[in-house]
Scaffold this motif. Structure first.
Motif, short mmCIF file in Angstrom:
data_model
loop_
_atom_site.label_atom_id
_atom_site.label_comp_id
_atom_site.label_asym_id
_atom_site.label_seq_id
_atom_site.Cartn_x
_atom_site.Cartn_y
_atom_site.Cartn_z
N ARG A 73 0.82 -1.40 0.05
CA ARG A 73 -0.10 0.06 0.00
C ARG A 73 0.85 1.32 0.09
O ARG A 73 0.62 2.23 -0.76
CB ARG A 73 -0.95 0.05 1.07
N LEU A 264 -17.47 -4.73 -5.00
CA LEU A 264 -16.14 -3.86 -5.04
C LEU A 264 -16.05 -3.03 -6.31
O LEU A 264 -15.73 -1.77 -6.29
CB LEU A 264 -14.87 -4.83 -4.98
N VAL A 267 -18.49 -0.04 -5.59
CA VAL A 267 -17.83 1.04 -4.66
C VAL A 267 -16.99 1.78 -5.41
O VAL A 267 -16.95 3.17 -5.44
CB VAL A 267 -17.35 0.37 -3.68
N SER A 268 -16.10 1.13 -6.50
CA SER A 268 -15.10 1.76 -7.27
C SER A 268 -15.77 2.83 -8.17
O SER A 268 -15.12 3.85 -8.74
CB SER A 268 -14.47 0.93 -8.03
N GLN A 275 -8.40 2.97 -8.80
CA GLN A 275 -8.40 2.97 -7.21
C GLN A 275 -7.65 1.42 -7.25
O GLN A 275 -7.83 0.63 -8.05
CB GLN A 275 -9.86 2.43 -6.82
N PHE A 277 -7.04 -2.04 -4.79
CA PHE A 277 -7.45 -2.77 -3.41
C PHE A 277 -6.33 -3.87 -3.50
O PHE A 277 -6.26 -4.77 -4.09
CB PHE A 277 -8.65 -3.26 -3.59
N GLU A 281 -7.64 -5.92 2.13
CA GLU A 281 -7.83 -4.50 2.79
C GLU A 281 -9.42 -4.08 2.39
O GLU A 281 -9.94 -3.48 3.26
CB GLU A 281 -7.09 -3.78 2.31
N SER A 282 -10.13 -4.48 1.34
CA SER A 282 -11.39 -4.19 0.95
C SER A 282 -12.47 -4.98 1.87
O SER A 282 -13.47 -4.64 1.63
CB SER A 282 -11.56 -4.34 -0.58
N GLN A 283 -12.11 -6.20 2.29
CA GLN A 283 -13.09 -7.00 2.80
C GLN A 283 -14.10 -7.73 1.89
O GLN A 283 -14.73 -8.76 2.20
CB GLN A 283 -14.03 -6.31 3.80
N LEU A 284 -14.16 -7.04 0.65
CA LEU A 284 -15.16 -7.71 -0.08
C LEU A 284 -14.42 -8.55 -1.07
O LEU A 284 -15.09 -9.49 -1.51
CB LEU A 284 -15.64 -6.41 -1.37
N SER A 291 -4.93 -8.98 -5.31
CA SER A 291 -5.26 -7.31 -5.56
C SER A 291 -6.28 -6.90 -6.70
O SER A 291 -6.16 -7.81 -7.85
CB SER A 291 -3.95 -6.50 -5.77
N THR A 294 -8.91 -0.99 -10.33
CA THR A 294 -9.97 -0.61 -11.01
C THR A 294 -10.11 0.92 -11.35
O THR A 294 -9.28 1.61 -10.89
CB THR A 294 -11.33 -0.69 -10.02
#
Length: 338
Positions: A73, A264, A267-268, A275, A277, A281-284, A291, A294
């Motif tokens: 990250r 995901l 959301v993006s 973006q 992920f 870390e996204s939990q989705l 990784s 998007t």
């Protein structure tokens, strides 16, 4: 990020080397590739600090270190130097597709996959759930069959469980009202109008129509191809994702169920630009080894969907990021010119 310049330089060198060859990176290698004139002892101390802060980890089988999702990250957000990608080559591939929107979207997914050798994914624009005609058929006490006919002639059926036992005459009256006033509109538009216009009807008839709108909207949405994925098989050749059965099973569950991935991407679409992920870390998409990169795409200035690349956490972000960015812009142009 509370890292001094030396720590940043060593972390950047470690991540780049690990992405390139997939092997834990030792202090001796870092002293050669970092360009820093530091003693091995100093490098070991800095690496120990990075490990304590959670940016790198030490595999049990090696004296070297590997980046953690947190290390990736920091690398992606602050240390990455993005590669230049030849936009004309990408544009030529996309323009080779049929101008039909669905063909353009499928081609974009294929192109993302072939350019990165990972999986390409595109969340397609949501189709407005327009209907031409509906019918209600009484199946039994408090059970009604909703028949939806789309302008294309496609037919969708849904069973409604109602609070009231409607007579055939009542069902016909409700269907006639909807067809006369709302035919050719989307169920989303009808939902808004019903709130104002149904006061003239009896409450139980209004409830029937509202239930029909909700079920119809869901039926039309489910009939559309919401997401296009290309190149899932590419991930089978990525050792980081296929080296153990639990990772393999989690990966196949992700593609089979699609729910987390679609959330995901949805959301993006609400964010601007690319973006990233990383790991879980996204939990989705709860996989440390995976990784997702998007970017939203547009049609005539309005964001209509999201596209991206799914690959291992150890991917060449400096190359994947511009590929995703360019593809989103070119797909936006192609859809806007359609």
């Amino acid at each position: 990020m509370h890292l001094d310049l030396r720590a940043q330089t060593l972390l950047k060198a470690l991540v780049e080397r690990y992405i390139a060859d997939g092997q834990p990176v030792g202090s001796r290698a870092l002293s050669k590739i970092s360009g820093l004139e530091l003693s091995p002892a100093t490098i070991r101390n800095i690496m120990a600090d990075l490990e304590e802060q959670g940016y790198v980890a030490s595999p049990h089988t090696s004296a070297g270190r590997v980046p953690t999702p947190r290390g990736y990250r920091i690398f992606v957000d602050t240390l990455l130097t993005v590669q230049h990608i030849d936009e004309s080559a990408v544009q030529a591939r996309l323009q080779a597709a049929s101008p039909q929107p669905q063909k353009l979207i499928a081609n974009a997914a294929q192109m993302l996959s072939s350019l990165t050798q990972f999986a390409g994914v595109v969340l397609a624009p949501r189709h407005e759930s327009v209907f031409q005609q509906i019918e209600f058929l009484r199946l039994g006490e408090k059970r009604v069959l909703l028949v939806i006919v789309a302008p294309s002639g496609d037919v969708q059926n849904r069973i409604l469980l109602t609070d009231v036992d409607y007579t055939p005459a009542q069902l016909q009256q409700s269907a006639n009202f909807i067809n006369q006033h709302y035919s050719g509109l989307s169920f989303e538009d009808v939902r808004g109008r019903l709130q104002h216009e149904l006061r003239q009807l009896r409450d139980d008839m209004g409830r029937l129509m509202q239930a029909a709108v909700e079920a119809g909207s869901q039926a039309m949405a489910e009939s559309a191809e919401d997401m296009v994925i290309a190149g899932e098989r590419n991930l089978l050749s990525v050792a980081d994702l296929s080296s153990n059965m639990s990772s393999l099973r989690a990966m196949f569950d992700l593609f089979e169920q699609k729910t987390g991935l679609m959330q995901l991407l949805d959301v993006s679409s609400k964010a601007s630009g690319v973006q990233i992920f990383i790991g879980g870390e996204s939990q989705l998409v709860p996989m440390d080894e995976m990784s997702v990169v998007t970017a939203p795409y547009e049609a005539n200035g309005k964001i209509v969907g999201t596209l991206g690349v799914i690959g291992p956490t150890r991917m060449a972000y400096e190359r994947v990021i511009p590929i995703v960015d360019i593809t989103s812009r070119l797909l936006s142009n192609a859809l806007s010119n359609h």
